[in-house]
Design a protein around this motif. Structure first.
Motif, PDB file in Angstrom:
ATOM      1  N   ARG A 121       8.585  -4.792  50.994  1.00 19.41           N
ATOM      2  CA  ARG A 121       7.479  -5.482  51.677  1.00 19.41           C
ATOM      3  C   ARG A 121       7.371  -6.931  51.202  1.00 19.41           C
ATOM      4  O   ARG A 121       7.074  -7.838  51.989  1.00 19.41           O
ATOM      5  N   VAL A 122       7.613  -7.145  49.914  1.00 16.46           N
ATOM      6  CA  VAL A 122       7.510  -8.490  49.359  1.00 16.46           C
ATOM      7  C   VAL A 122       8.697  -9.356  49.773  1.00 16.46           C
ATOM      8  O   VAL A 122       8.523 -10.473  50.259  1.00 16.46           O
ATOM      9  N   ILE A 123       9.916  -8.856  49.592  1.00 11.79           N
ATOM     10  CA  ILE A 123      11.079  -9.730  49.812  1.00 11.79           C
ATOM     11  C   ILE A 123      11.566  -9.742  51.259  1.00 11.79           C
ATOM     12  O   ILE A 123      12.222 -10.705  51.676  1.00 11.79           O
ATOM     13  N   TYR A 124      11.238  -8.702  52.038  1.00 11.72           N
ATOM     14  CA  TYR A 124      11.690  -8.647  53.428  1.00 11.72           C
ATOM     15  C   TYR A 124      10.561  -8.743  54.447  1.00 11.72           C
ATOM     16  O   TYR A 124      10.808  -8.912  55.645  1.00 11.72           O
ATOM     17  N   GLY A 125       9.323  -8.547  53.988  1.00  9.47           N
ATOM     18  CA  GLY A 125       8.202  -8.593  54.916  1.00  9.47           C
ATOM     19  C   GLY A 125       7.925  -7.280  55.606  1.00  9.47           C
ATOM     20  O   GLY A 125       7.059  -7.189  56.464  1.00  9.47           O
ATOM     21  N   THR A 126       8.636  -6.223  55.221  1.00  9.27           N
ATOM     22  CA  THR A 126       8.441  -4.896  55.806  1.00  9.27           C
ATOM     23  C   THR A 126       8.817  -3.842  54.774  1.00  9.27           C
ATOM     24  O   THR A 126       9.769  -4.023  54.012  1.00  9.27           O
ATOM     25  N   PRO A 127       8.092  -2.720  54.735  1.00  8.74           N
ATOM     26  CA  PRO A 127       8.443  -1.644  53.797  1.00  8.74           C
ATOM     27  C   PRO A 127       9.651  -0.830  54.254  1.00  8.74           C
ATOM     28  O   PRO A 127      10.169  -0.025  53.484  1.00  8.74           O
ATOM     29  N   GLU A 128      10.081  -1.058  55.500  1.00  7.63           N
ATOM     30  CA  GLU A 128      11.203  -0.288  56.051  1.00  7.63           C
ATOM     31  C   GLU A 128      12.250  -1.259  56.612  1.00  7.63           C
ATOM     32  O   GLU A 128      12.358  -1.448  57.824  1.00  7.63           O
ATOM     33  N   PRO A 129      13.025  -1.882  55.731  1.00  7.46           N
ATOM     34  CA  PRO A 129      14.009  -2.873  56.169  1.00  7.46           C
ATOM     35  C   PRO A 129      15.216  -2.224  56.832  1.00  7.46           C
ATOM     36  O   PRO A 129      15.361  -0.986  56.825  1.00  7.46           O
ATOM     37  N   GLU A 130      16.074  -3.043  57.389  1.00  9.32           N
ATOM     38  CA  GLU A 130      17.327  -2.546  57.940  1.00  9.32           C
ATOM     39  C   GLU A 130      18.192  -1.973  56.820  1.00  9.32           C
ATOM     40  O   GLU A 130      18.071  -2.406  55.656  1.00  9.32           O
ATOM     41  N   PRO A 131      19.061  -0.996  57.123  1.00 14.98           N
ATOM     42  CA  PRO A 131      19.894  -0.397  56.073  1.00 14.98           C
ATOM     43  C   PRO A 131      20.674  -1.413  55.254  1.00 14.98           C
ATOM     44  O   PRO A 131      20.769  -1.295  54.029  1.00 14.98           O
ATOM     45  N   TRP A 132      21.217  -2.441  55.894  1.00 16.80           N
ATOM     46  CA  TRP A 132      21.998  -3.417  55.149  1.00 16.80           C
ATOM     47  C   TRP A 132      21.130  -4.210  54.180  1.00 16.80           C
ATOM     48  O   TRP A 132      21.596  -4.654  53.120  1.00 16.80           O
ATOM     49  N   GLN A 133      19.844  -4.365  54.531  1.00 18.51           N
ATOM     50  CA  GLN A 133      18.942  -5.064  53.629  1.00 18.51           C
ATOM     51  C   GLN A 133      18.630  -4.205  52.406  1.00 18.51           C
ATOM     52  O   GLN A 133      18.615  -4.695  51.274  1.00 18.51           O
ATOM     53  N   ALA A 134      18.383  -2.933  52.645  1.00 13.20           N
ATOM     54  CA  ALA A 134      18.096  -2.027  51.530  1.00 13.20           C
ATOM     55  C   ALA A 134      19.294  -1.921  50.588  1.00 13.20           C
ATOM     56  O   ALA A 134      19.143  -1.826  49.366  1.00 13.20           O
ATOM     57  N   GLU A 135      20.496  -1.973  51.157  1.00 10.24           N
ATOM     58  CA  GLU A 135      21.706  -1.854  50.345  1.00 10.24           C
ATOM     59  C   GLU A 135      22.020  -3.135  49.585  1.00 10.24           C
ATOM     60  O   GLU A 135      22.843  -3.121  48.662  1.00 10.24           O
ATOM     61  N   ARG A 136      21.378  -4.221  49.957  1.00  8.49           N
ATOM     62  CA  ARG A 136      21.669  -5.496  49.325  1.00  8.49           C
ATOM     63  C   ARG A 136      21.189  -5.544  47.878  1.00  8.49           C
ATOM     64  O   ARG A 136      21.737  -6.270  47.038  1.00  8.49           O
ATOM     65  N   VAL A 137      20.149  -4.781  47.557  1.00 12.51           N
ATOM     66  CA  VAL A 137      19.648  -4.725  46.184  1.00 12.51           C
ATOM     67  C   VAL A 137      19.840  -3.313  45.631  1.00 12.51           C
ATOM     68  O   VAL A 137      19.848  -2.331  46.379  1.00 12.51           O
ATOM     69  N   THR A 138      20.034  -3.218  44.340  1.00 10.69           N
ATOM     70  CA  THR A 138      20.157  -1.919  43.680  1.00 10.69           C
ATOM     71  C   THR A 138      18.990  -1.735  42.721  1.00 10.69           C
ATOM     72  O   THR A 138      18.520  -2.698  42.107  1.00 10.69           O
ATOM     73  N   ILE A 139      18.538  -0.497  42.609  1.00  6.75           N
ATOM     74  CA  ILE A 139      17.402  -0.170  41.749  1.00  6.75           C
ATOM     75  C   ILE A 139      17.829   0.943  40.803  1.00  6.75           C
ATOM     76  O   ILE A 139      18.189   2.034  41.240  1.00  6.75           O
ATOM     77  N   ARG A 140      17.785   0.658  39.505  1.00  2.57           N
ATOM     78  CA  ARG A 140      18.208   1.636  38.497  1.00  2.57           C
ATOM     79  C   ARG A 140      17.128   1.752  37.426  1.00  2.57           C
ATOM     80  O   ARG A 140      16.474   0.765  37.079  1.00  2.57           O
ATOM     81  N   PRO A 141      16.942   2.952  36.870  1.00  2.00           N
ATOM     82  CA  PRO A 141      15.952   3.110  35.796  1.00  2.00           C
ATOM     83  C   PRO A 141      16.399   2.401  34.521  1.00  2.00           C
ATOM     84  O   PRO A 141      17.587   2.362  34.195  1.00  2.00           O
ATOM     85  N   ALA A 142      15.442   1.842  33.811  1.00  2.00           N
ATOM     86  CA  ALA A 142      15.733   1.124  32.580  1.00  2.00           C
ATOM     87  C   ALA A 142      14.514   1.185  31.675  1.00  2.00           C
ATOM     88  O   ALA A 142      13.435   1.619  32.080  1.00  2.00           O
ATOM     89  N   VAL A 143      14.693   0.738  30.440  1.00  2.00           N
ATOM     90  CA  VAL A 143      13.592   0.743  29.482  1.00  2.00           C
ATOM     91  C   VAL A 143      13.559  -0.589  28.747  1.00  2.00           C
ATOM     92  O   VAL A 143      14.596  -1.164  28.422  1.00  2.00           O
ATOM     93  N   LEU A 144      12.363  -1.069  28.528  1.00  2.00           N
ATOM     94  CA  LEU A 144      12.128  -2.318  27.800  1.00  2.00           C
ATOM     95  C   LEU A 144      11.434  -1.979  26.493  1.00  2.00           C
ATOM     96  O   LEU A 144      10.381  -1.334  26.488  1.00  2.00           O
ATOM     97  N   HIS A 145      12.005  -2.433  25.383  1.00  2.00           N
ATOM     98  CA  HIS A 145      11.421  -2.162  24.069  1.00  2.00           C
ATOM     99  C   HIS A 145      10.524  -3.304  23.613  1.00  2.00           C
ATOM    100  O   HIS A 145      10.655  -4.440  24.053  1.00  2.00           O
ATOM    101  N   GLU A 146       9.611  -2.955  22.710  1.00  2.00           N
ATOM    102  CA  GLU A 146       8.711  -3.918  22.073  1.00  2.00           C
ATOM    103  C   GLU A 146       7.676  -4.514  23.034  1.00  2.00           C
ATOM    104  O   GLU A 146       7.157  -5.595  22.804  1.00  2.00           O
ATOM    105  N   TYR A 147       7.392  -3.771  24.090  1.00  2.00           N
ATOM    106  CA  TYR A 147       6.319  -4.154  25.007  1.00  2.00           C
ATOM    107  C   TYR A 147       5.494  -2.911  25.323  1.00  2.00           C
ATOM    108  O   TYR A 147       5.993  -1.781  25.243  1.00  2.00           O
ATOM    109  N   ARG A 148       4.257  -3.148  25.726  1.00  2.00           N
ATOM    110  CA  ARG A 148       3.382  -2.054  26.147  1.00  2.00           C
ATOM    111  C   ARG A 148       2.853  -2.344  27.544  1.00  2.00           C
ATOM    112  O   ARG A 148       2.472  -3.468  27.852  1.00  2.00           O
TER     113      ARG A 148
END
Length: 269
Positions: free
Chosen positions: A32-59
């Motif tokens: 919604r933020v970067i494309y202006g819609t929560p349901e972008p075209e498939p190629w748009q969704a594939e353009r970014v990758t989302i992976r789980p990660a952890v950040l230390h020393e922050y709360r």
């Protein structure tokens, strides 16, 4: 709820990466933020990758009277979130605008999580075994008043179940104050799209939660080294007053606001 504004054309992929730990962990909010819609075209969704990660020393802590969290440095604590790659300078400009003046974008080191899904509920005591490669990312750190943070964790599962669809613009919920950061990003992108030169600036946004005005088009005029959103590293005033005491992107204190006073809609990450 603001009308969704289409974004200017993006390159197929970008070289920027971000660590998101709050509402932006939900793909629908990110899109919604970067494309202006929560349901972008498939190629748009594939353009970014989302992976789980952890950040230390922050709360991570919930912002008072808001649906979103913030992070602050804290020894011996960790924050789980999403490592997002493939972002362009234009995408980051939109994220800056969305996050607003209460957050400062800065580089951090995060560790990717192996064999773990973003939604998996894993105790912190077992996270170490799942940690893998360390990578660099940009994230948004709280730079406002610490008294505006609750002394407890923000609940991603609660947000997904109760708030996500309304936030992403998929449904209308009278009980949910939609983050004003969306309107700020839309106004910014609309201004850029109608400008003679076009193209989004890669500079820091000054809209978003607690902004002093909606959608100034040229965000790159803010000095990156001067403390990010705001001038000279100092907090900027919100619409009609300081951010403290105005509301959603959260009611940080008492007076209703969007991310900035008087907007009438609900910034952060």
């Amino acid at each position: 709820m603001s009308s969704m504004a289409p974004r200017p054309a993006r390159p197929m992929t970008g070289k920027r990466s971000a660590f998101c730990y709050g509402t932006l962990m939900a793909p629908q909010v990110l899109y919604r933020v970067i494309y202006g819609t929560p349901e972008p075209e498939p190629w748009q969704a594939e353009r970014v990758t989302i992976r789980p990660a952890v950040l230390h020393e922050y709360r991570r802590q919930r912002v008072k009277n808001a649906d979103f969290p913030a992070i602050v440095p804290r020894p011996s604590t960790t924050v789980r979130g999403a490592f997002i790659t493939g972002l362009t300078d234009e995408d980051v400009a939109c994220l800056d605008m969305f996050e607003g003046v209460m957050y400062k974008r800065q580089k951090v080191k995060v560790k990717l999580l192996k064999d773990v899904k973003l939604v998996d509920n894993i105790p912190d005591s077992k996270l170490a075994k799942a940690e893998g490669e360390e990578v660099e990312a940009e994230t948004y750190v709280w730079r406002w008043h610490v008294e505006d943070l609750e002394d407890k964790e923000w609940d991603f599962e609660h947000f997904k179940k109760r708030k996500l669809k309304a936030w992403a613009g998929m449904v209308t919920d009278p009980n949910t104050i939609v983050d004003e950061g969306f309107a700020d990003v839309d106004a910014y992108c609309a201004a850029v799209a109608t400008s003679t030169r076009g193209g989004l600036s890669g500079g820091r946004g000054t809209g978003g939660r607690g902004s002093g005005g909606r959608g100034t088009a040229n965000r790159s005029m803010l000095d990156r080294e001067a403390g990010g959103r705001g001038t000279g590293g100092q907090p900027m005033e919100g619409r009609g007053g300081s951010v403290k005491g105005t509301t959603q992107r959260g009611v940080c204190s008492q007076t209703p606001r969007g991310r900035g006073q008087g907007a009438g809609v609900s910034m952060t990450d």
